[in-house]
Design a protein around this motif. Structure first.
Motif, PDB file in Angstrom:
ATOM      1  N   PHE A 235     -11.627   3.086  -6.163  1.00  0.00           N
ATOM      2  CA  PHE A 235     -12.599   2.251  -5.446  1.00  0.00           C
ATOM      3  C   PHE A 235     -11.949   0.959  -4.946  1.00  0.00           C
ATOM      4  O   PHE A 235     -12.239   0.502  -3.835  1.00  0.00           O
ATOM      5  CB  PHE A 235     -13.771   1.905  -6.365  1.00  0.00           C
ATOM      6  N   ASN A 236     -11.087   0.363  -5.768  1.00  0.00           N
ATOM      7  CA  ASN A 236     -10.439  -0.878  -5.359  1.00  0.00           C
ATOM      8  C   ASN A 236      -9.492  -0.663  -4.183  1.00  0.00           C
ATOM      9  O   ASN A 236      -9.290  -1.567  -3.361  1.00  0.00           O
ATOM     10  CB  ASN A 236      -9.695  -1.500  -6.532  1.00  0.00           C
ATOM     11  N   CYS A 237      -8.918   0.526  -4.087  1.00  0.00           N
ATOM     12  CA  CYS A 237      -8.101   0.862  -2.915  1.00  0.00           C
ATOM     13  C   CYS A 237      -8.982   1.052  -1.685  1.00  0.00           C
ATOM     14  O   CYS A 237      -8.644   0.580  -0.590  1.00  0.00           O
ATOM     15  CB  CYS A 237      -7.287   2.127  -3.175  1.00  0.00           C
ATOM     16  N   LEU A 238     -10.119   1.726  -1.852  1.00  0.00           N
ATOM     17  CA  LEU A 238     -11.019   1.966  -0.721  1.00  0.00           C
ATOM     18  C   LEU A 238     -11.586   0.662  -0.173  1.00  0.00           C
ATOM     19  O   LEU A 238     -11.789   0.528   1.039  1.00  0.00           O
ATOM     20  CB  LEU A 238     -12.168   2.890  -1.140  1.00  0.00           C
TER      21      LEU A 238
ATOM     22  N   ALA B  32      -3.723  -2.593  -2.557  1.00  0.00           N
ATOM     23  CA  ALA B  32      -2.995  -1.947  -1.465  1.00  0.00           C
ATOM     24  C   ALA B  32      -2.216  -0.771  -2.042  1.00  0.00           C
ATOM     25  O   ALA B  32      -1.293  -0.971  -2.849  1.00  0.00           O
ATOM     26  CB  ALA B  32      -2.047  -2.929  -0.793  1.00  0.00           C
ATOM     27  N   PRO B  33      -2.555   0.459  -1.698  1.00  0.00           N
ATOM     28  CA  PRO B  33      -1.840   1.618  -2.258  1.00  0.00           C
ATOM     29  C   PRO B  33      -0.383   1.641  -1.823  1.00  0.00           C
ATOM     30  O   PRO B  33      -0.033   1.146  -0.747  1.00  0.00           O
ATOM     31  CB  PRO B  33      -2.627   2.817  -1.701  1.00  0.00           C
ATOM     32  N   ASP B  34       0.443   2.210  -2.666  1.00  0.00           N
ATOM     33  CA  ASP B  34       1.866   2.339  -2.348  1.00  0.00           C
ATOM     34  C   ASP B  34       2.131   3.512  -1.428  1.00  0.00           C
ATOM     35  O   ASP B  34       3.110   3.509  -0.675  1.00  0.00           O
ATOM     36  CB  ASP B  34       2.680   2.527  -3.645  1.00  0.00           C
ATOM     37  N   GLU B  35       1.273   4.526  -1.515  1.00  0.00           N
ATOM     38  CA  GLU B  35       1.483   5.753  -0.745  1.00  0.00           C
ATOM     39  C   GLU B  35       0.144   6.261  -0.224  1.00  0.00           C
ATOM     40  O   GLU B  35      -0.918   5.962  -0.781  1.00  0.00           O
ATOM     41  CB  GLU B  35       2.109   6.848  -1.638  1.00  0.00           C
TER      42      GLU B  35
ATOM     43  N   GLU C 267      -2.839   7.575   2.823  1.00  0.00           N
ATOM     44  CA  GLU C 267      -3.679   6.996   3.862  1.00  0.00           C
ATOM     45  C   GLU C 267      -5.149   7.064   3.463  1.00  0.00           C
ATOM     46  O   GLU C 267      -5.585   7.991   2.770  1.00  0.00           O
ATOM     47  CB  GLU C 267      -3.498   7.746   5.189  1.00  0.00           C
ATOM     48  N   ILE C 268      -5.908   6.067   3.917  1.00  0.00           N
ATOM     49  CA  ILE C 268      -7.362   6.058   3.777  1.00  0.00           C
ATOM     50  C   ILE C 268      -7.937   5.881   5.174  1.00  0.00           C
ATOM     51  O   ILE C 268      -7.608   4.910   5.866  1.00  0.00           O
ATOM     52  CB  ILE C 268      -7.851   4.911   2.873  1.00  0.00           C
TER      53      ILE C 268
ATOM     54  N   LEU D 240      -7.540   2.391   7.078  1.00  0.00           N
ATOM     55  CA  LEU D 240      -7.864   1.178   6.333  1.00  0.00           C
ATOM     56  C   LEU D 240      -6.632   0.472   5.783  1.00  0.00           C
ATOM     57  O   LEU D 240      -6.765  -0.614   5.210  1.00  0.00           O
ATOM     58  CB  LEU D 240      -8.815   1.498   5.177  1.00  0.00           C
ATOM     59  N   ARG D 241      -5.459   1.034   5.956  1.00  0.00           N
ATOM     60  CA  ARG D 241      -4.265   0.429   5.360  1.00  0.00           C
ATOM     61  C   ARG D 241      -4.004  -0.975   5.903  1.00  0.00           C
ATOM     62  O   ARG D 241      -3.424  -1.812   5.212  1.00  0.00           O
ATOM     63  CB  ARG D 241      -3.039   1.311   5.595  1.00  0.00           C
ATOM     64  N   THR D 242      -4.400  -1.234   7.153  1.00  0.00           N
ATOM     65  CA  THR D 242      -4.143  -2.539   7.761  1.00  0.00           C
ATOM     66  C   THR D 242      -5.382  -3.434   7.762  1.00  0.00           C
ATOM     67  O   THR D 242      -5.342  -4.551   8.293  1.00  0.00           O
ATOM     68  CB  THR D 242      -3.662  -2.367   9.214  1.00  0.00           C
ATOM     69  N   VAL D 243      -6.477  -2.959   7.178  1.00  0.00           N
ATOM     70  CA  VAL D 243      -7.720  -3.731   7.148  1.00  0.00           C
ATOM     71  C   VAL D 243      -7.713  -4.637   5.916  1.00  0.00           C
ATOM     72  O   VAL D 243      -7.381  -4.210   4.816  1.00  0.00           O
ATOM     73  CB  VAL D 243      -8.939  -2.781   7.100  1.00  0.00           C
TER      74      VAL D 243
END
Length: 272
Positions: free
Chosen positions: A64-67, A72-75, A77-78, A85-88
């Motif tokens: 949830f914290n990644c979503l 910020a996940p290390d690997e 895509e969302i 969402l990686r750049t949001v």
């Protein structure tokens, strides 16, 4: 805000041929030497209630914290509504249509129930904050719209009798209802619920089940639900994702997941 925003059945029917509202692909996250999430992939269609379950420490809240971009996940895509969402940034997520509640309720303790729900209406003003401060006609219209939204959600969450009470004086279960109402005030397209049944009695859990279905069916909001209350998850979910030690070990309908060998092993330590 109208509770009957959308015909939920129509949303689900359209979801069969439409791209998923949420897609998680190969998500991975480390905290030092600890692998919190590893190659987690699943998707959630529009108008679907998806339960996320797993033993303590499985990585559910980390997901949830990644979503919601707190991590910020290390690997991986969302993607939400075809947007990566990686750049949001975290504060931009609600504007995209994602709202959430927290495992440990996060409210403005010194403010009343009504004021806490009103805080969720912030996005409705758009860029019109100056109008509200100047108290011109546009600002007055905004305040009336927000007041109507707050009253509707206070009534929906059965909070009318405590609407003017500081939330610090309320029980944990009631505070959870306040947080739910505040999240709905953001008018999300997807609602992330982190253990909403924790601390609730049997009657409150049954009421929560009805609210989740109403949020999906009448408001047209997709729901992603973390919950340890297995009876609730299996009754309310269309889809269930199971995590263990940061990895997805099963996914499917509630019936499919309940008899999956890896799920039985994770919860019961044996074979089905």
């Amino acid at each position: 805000m109208q509770l009957s925003q959308t015909d939920g059945a129509g949303v689900r029917d359209g979801g069969a041929c439409a791209p998923p509202l949420l897609r998680v692909e190969g998500l991975g996250l480390r905290f030092g030497g600890i692998r919190a999430l590893a190659d987690v992939s699943f998707s959630v269609a529009r108008g679907v209630i998806c339960g996320v379950i797993g033993p303590n420490g499985a990585g559910k809240t980390t997901l949830f914290n990644c979503l919601s971009r707190l991590y910020a996940p290390d690997e991986g895509e969302i993607t939400f509504d075809d947007r990566c969402l990686r750049t949001v940034r975290a504060h931009e997520v609600p504007r995209l249509g994602i709202a959430r509640t927290f495992q440990n309720v996060a409210l403005f303790d010194r403010q009343s129930v009504r004021k806490n729900v009103e805080a969720g209406c912030f996005l409705q003003f758009g860029g019109r904050h100056v109008s509200a401060l100047l108290r011109n006609r546009r600002g007055a219209e905004d305040r009336r719209e927000v007041a109507a939204c707050v009253e509707e959600l206070v009534s929906f969450a059965r909070l009318r009798e405590v609407a003017d009470v500081p939330v610090s004086q309320l029980s944990f279960g009631t505070r959870k209802r306040v947080e739910l109402a505040r999240a709905l005030a953001m008018r999300p397209r997807m609602l992330l619920l982190d253990e909403p049944a924790a601390g609730l009695n049997h009657e409150e859990v049954e009421e929560l089940l009805g609210w989740i279905l109403e949020i999906r069916d009448r408001m047209g909001i997709s729901v992603l639900l973390i919950e340890h209350h297995m009876n609730l998850v299996m009754r309310v979910s269309d889809q269930v994702v199971v995590l263990e030690f940061g990895r997805k070990i099963a996914e499917g309908t509630p019936d499919e997941v309940a008899t999956h060998p890896d799920v039985v092993r994770a919860y019961l330590g044996g074979e089905p």
